[in-house]
Write a protein that holds these residues in place. Sequence first.
Motif, PDB file in Angstrom:
ATOM      1  N   GLY A 149      40.076 -13.895 -15.064  1.00  0.00           N
ATOM      2  CA  GLY A 149      40.267 -14.936 -14.069  1.00  0.00           C
ATOM      3  C   GLY A 149      40.291 -14.398 -12.652  1.00  0.00           C
ATOM      4  O   GLY A 149      40.490 -13.197 -12.414  1.00  0.00           O
ATOM      5  N   SER A 152      42.563 -11.409 -10.787  1.00  0.00           N
ATOM      6  CA  SER A 152      43.193 -10.528 -11.764  1.00  0.00           C
ATOM      7  C   SER A 152      42.916  -9.070 -11.404  1.00  0.00           C
ATOM      8  O   SER A 152      41.980  -8.754 -10.659  1.00  0.00           O
ATOM      9  CB  SER A 152      42.711 -10.846 -13.181  1.00  0.00           C
ATOM     10  OG  SER A 152      41.300 -10.785 -13.274  1.00  0.00           O
ATOM     11  N   ARG A 165      40.986 -13.266 -22.895  1.00  0.00           N
ATOM     12  CA  ARG A 165      41.099 -14.090 -21.699  1.00  0.00           C
ATOM     13  C   ARG A 165      42.229 -13.535 -20.841  1.00  0.00           C
ATOM     14  O   ARG A 165      43.377 -13.477 -21.283  1.00  0.00           O
ATOM     15  CB  ARG A 165      41.388 -15.554 -22.063  1.00  0.00           C
ATOM     16  CG  ARG A 165      40.308 -16.210 -22.918  1.00  0.00           C
ATOM     17  CD  ARG A 165      39.015 -16.390 -22.136  1.00  0.00           C
ATOM     18  NE  ARG A 165      37.965 -17.036 -22.928  1.00  0.00           N
ATOM     19  CZ  ARG A 165      37.072 -16.383 -23.657  1.00  0.00           C
ATOM     20  NH1 ARG A 165      37.109 -15.054 -23.719  1.00  0.00           N
ATOM     21  NH2 ARG A 165      36.151 -17.034 -24.327  1.00  0.00           N
ATOM     22  N   GLY A 167      44.232 -14.177 -17.400  1.00  0.00           N
ATOM     23  CA  GLY A 167      44.454 -15.318 -16.527  1.00  0.00           C
ATOM     24  C   GLY A 167      44.396 -14.992 -15.043  1.00  0.00           C
ATOM     25  O   GLY A 167      44.428 -13.827 -14.619  1.00  0.00           O
ATOM     26  N   HIS A 168      44.337 -16.052 -14.250  1.00  0.00           N
ATOM     27  CA  HIS A 168      44.319 -15.967 -12.785  1.00  0.00           C
ATOM     28  C   HIS A 168      45.511 -15.134 -12.311  1.00  0.00           C
ATOM     29  O   HIS A 168      46.659 -15.395 -12.653  1.00  0.00           O
ATOM     30  CB  HIS A 168      44.409 -17.383 -12.218  1.00  0.00           C
ATOM     31  CG  HIS A 168      44.344 -17.465 -10.719  1.00  0.00           C
ATOM     32  ND1 HIS A 168      45.357 -17.029  -9.902  1.00  0.00           N
ATOM     33  CD2 HIS A 168      43.382 -17.950  -9.891  1.00  0.00           C
ATOM     34  CE1 HIS A 168      45.032 -17.238  -8.633  1.00  0.00           C
ATOM     35  NE2 HIS A 168      43.839 -17.789  -8.605  1.00  0.00           N
ATOM     36  N   ALA A 183      45.014 -13.331 -25.295  1.00  0.00           N
ATOM     37  CA  ALA A 183      45.025 -13.909 -23.954  1.00  0.00           C
ATOM     38  C   ALA A 183      46.226 -13.379 -23.182  1.00  0.00           C
ATOM     39  O   ALA A 183      47.317 -13.225 -23.743  1.00  0.00           O
ATOM     40  CB  ALA A 183      45.082 -15.429 -24.021  1.00  0.00           C
ATOM     41  N   GLY A 185      48.354 -14.480 -19.865  1.00  0.00           N
ATOM     42  CA  GLY A 185      48.496 -15.684 -19.064  1.00  0.00           C
ATOM     43  C   GLY A 185      48.456 -15.455 -17.567  1.00  0.00           C
ATOM     44  O   GLY A 185      48.523 -14.321 -17.073  1.00  0.00           O
ATOM     45  N   GLU A 186      48.374 -16.550 -16.848  1.00  0.00           N
ATOM     46  CA  GLU A 186      48.318 -16.533 -15.390  1.00  0.00           C
ATOM     47  C   GLU A 186      49.502 -15.769 -14.807  1.00  0.00           C
ATOM     48  O   GLU A 186      50.654 -15.969 -15.199  1.00  0.00           O
ATOM     49  CB  GLU A 186      48.330 -17.967 -14.869  1.00  0.00           C
ATOM     50  CG  GLU A 186      48.343 -18.084 -13.355  1.00  0.00           C
ATOM     51  CD  GLU A 186      48.323 -19.527 -12.881  1.00  0.00           C
ATOM     52  OE1 GLU A 186      48.522 -19.749 -11.674  1.00  0.00           O
ATOM     53  OE2 GLU A 186      48.115 -20.425 -13.723  1.00  0.00           O
ATOM     54  N   ASP A 199      49.242 -12.998 -27.845  1.00  0.00           N
ATOM     55  CA  ASP A 199      49.057 -13.575 -26.516  1.00  0.00           C
ATOM     56  C   ASP A 199      50.288 -13.331 -25.641  1.00  0.00           C
ATOM     57  O   ASP A 199      51.431 -13.375 -26.116  1.00  0.00           O
ATOM     58  CB  ASP A 199      48.801 -15.079 -26.612  1.00  0.00           C
ATOM     59  CG  ASP A 199      47.451 -15.409 -27.244  1.00  0.00           C
ATOM     60  OD1 ASP A 199      46.653 -14.476 -27.462  1.00  0.00           O
ATOM     61  OD2 ASP A 199      47.207 -16.602 -27.511  1.00  0.00           O
ATOM     62  N   PRO A 202      52.220 -16.849 -19.551  1.00  0.00           N
ATOM     63  CA  PRO A 202      52.113 -16.757 -18.091  1.00  0.00           C
ATOM     64  C   PRO A 202      53.421 -16.285 -17.456  1.00  0.00           C
ATOM     65  O   PRO A 202      54.511 -16.575 -17.948  1.00  0.00           O
ATOM     66  CB  PRO A 202      51.796 -18.202 -17.667  1.00  0.00           C
ATOM     67  CG  PRO A 202      51.218 -18.841 -18.885  1.00  0.00           C
ATOM     68  CD  PRO A 202      51.927 -18.202 -20.041  1.00  0.00           C
TER      69      PRO A 202
END
Length: 224
Positions: A149, A152, A165, A167-168, A183, A185-186, A199, A202
Amino acid sequence: MRPLVIVGAGGMGRETAWLVERINARKPTWNILGFVDDRRPDESLLLGYPYLGPVRSSLNKIIHEGIRPAVSVAIGDSKARFGVVSGLFNMGIRSFPALIDPDIDVHRSVNIGEGSIICPGVILTVNVVIGKFVIVNVASSISHESKLGDFSSVMTGVRISGNCRIGHGAYIGSGAVVLQGRAVGEAAVVGAGAVVTRDVEPRVVSVGIPARIQRWIEVKPDDR
């Protein structure tokens, strides 16, 4: 050659200057005008390039002189980088080139967003998506169909497996590993050397092998 200003005179900024030198050695492209930073650096470390002064006043002076430089925001901290880019947009600056080492291993299917910095020794395999203003530091690898994202940060020697993935604004510390399909998280932080086996939520700091939540990151009003 196009004029270029590097925002941030710390280690990431100096490594970006080295990256630009490598780009220019292959094809003369950029004329580094110097570094801008709100904190005065040790100028003996700036590889012979000048320290131009604080960010806003120095860039305003350059623009007032009729120069329209490209700008690379070379700040490793994701949150700080986002804040600086937002301020530059408010100044009307819009030229943020992606700086990509000419000798990295990268497939033609990879997409890299504006303002991103891809350092020497990086491997980007197939269908990888790198967002805007992302940093992928030296000797990291990102595998098939993974997406990073905007804003990052992937530090030195990170291994991101396929279908991940990020995140931002997430930050992946040096030597960390993100396993297949996970993943992050943001605005999450993965500590150096951690192994992500599930995972990451965020806005948490996760460390260790396997990575576990160490603490939650406080959300301040300015972060919303």
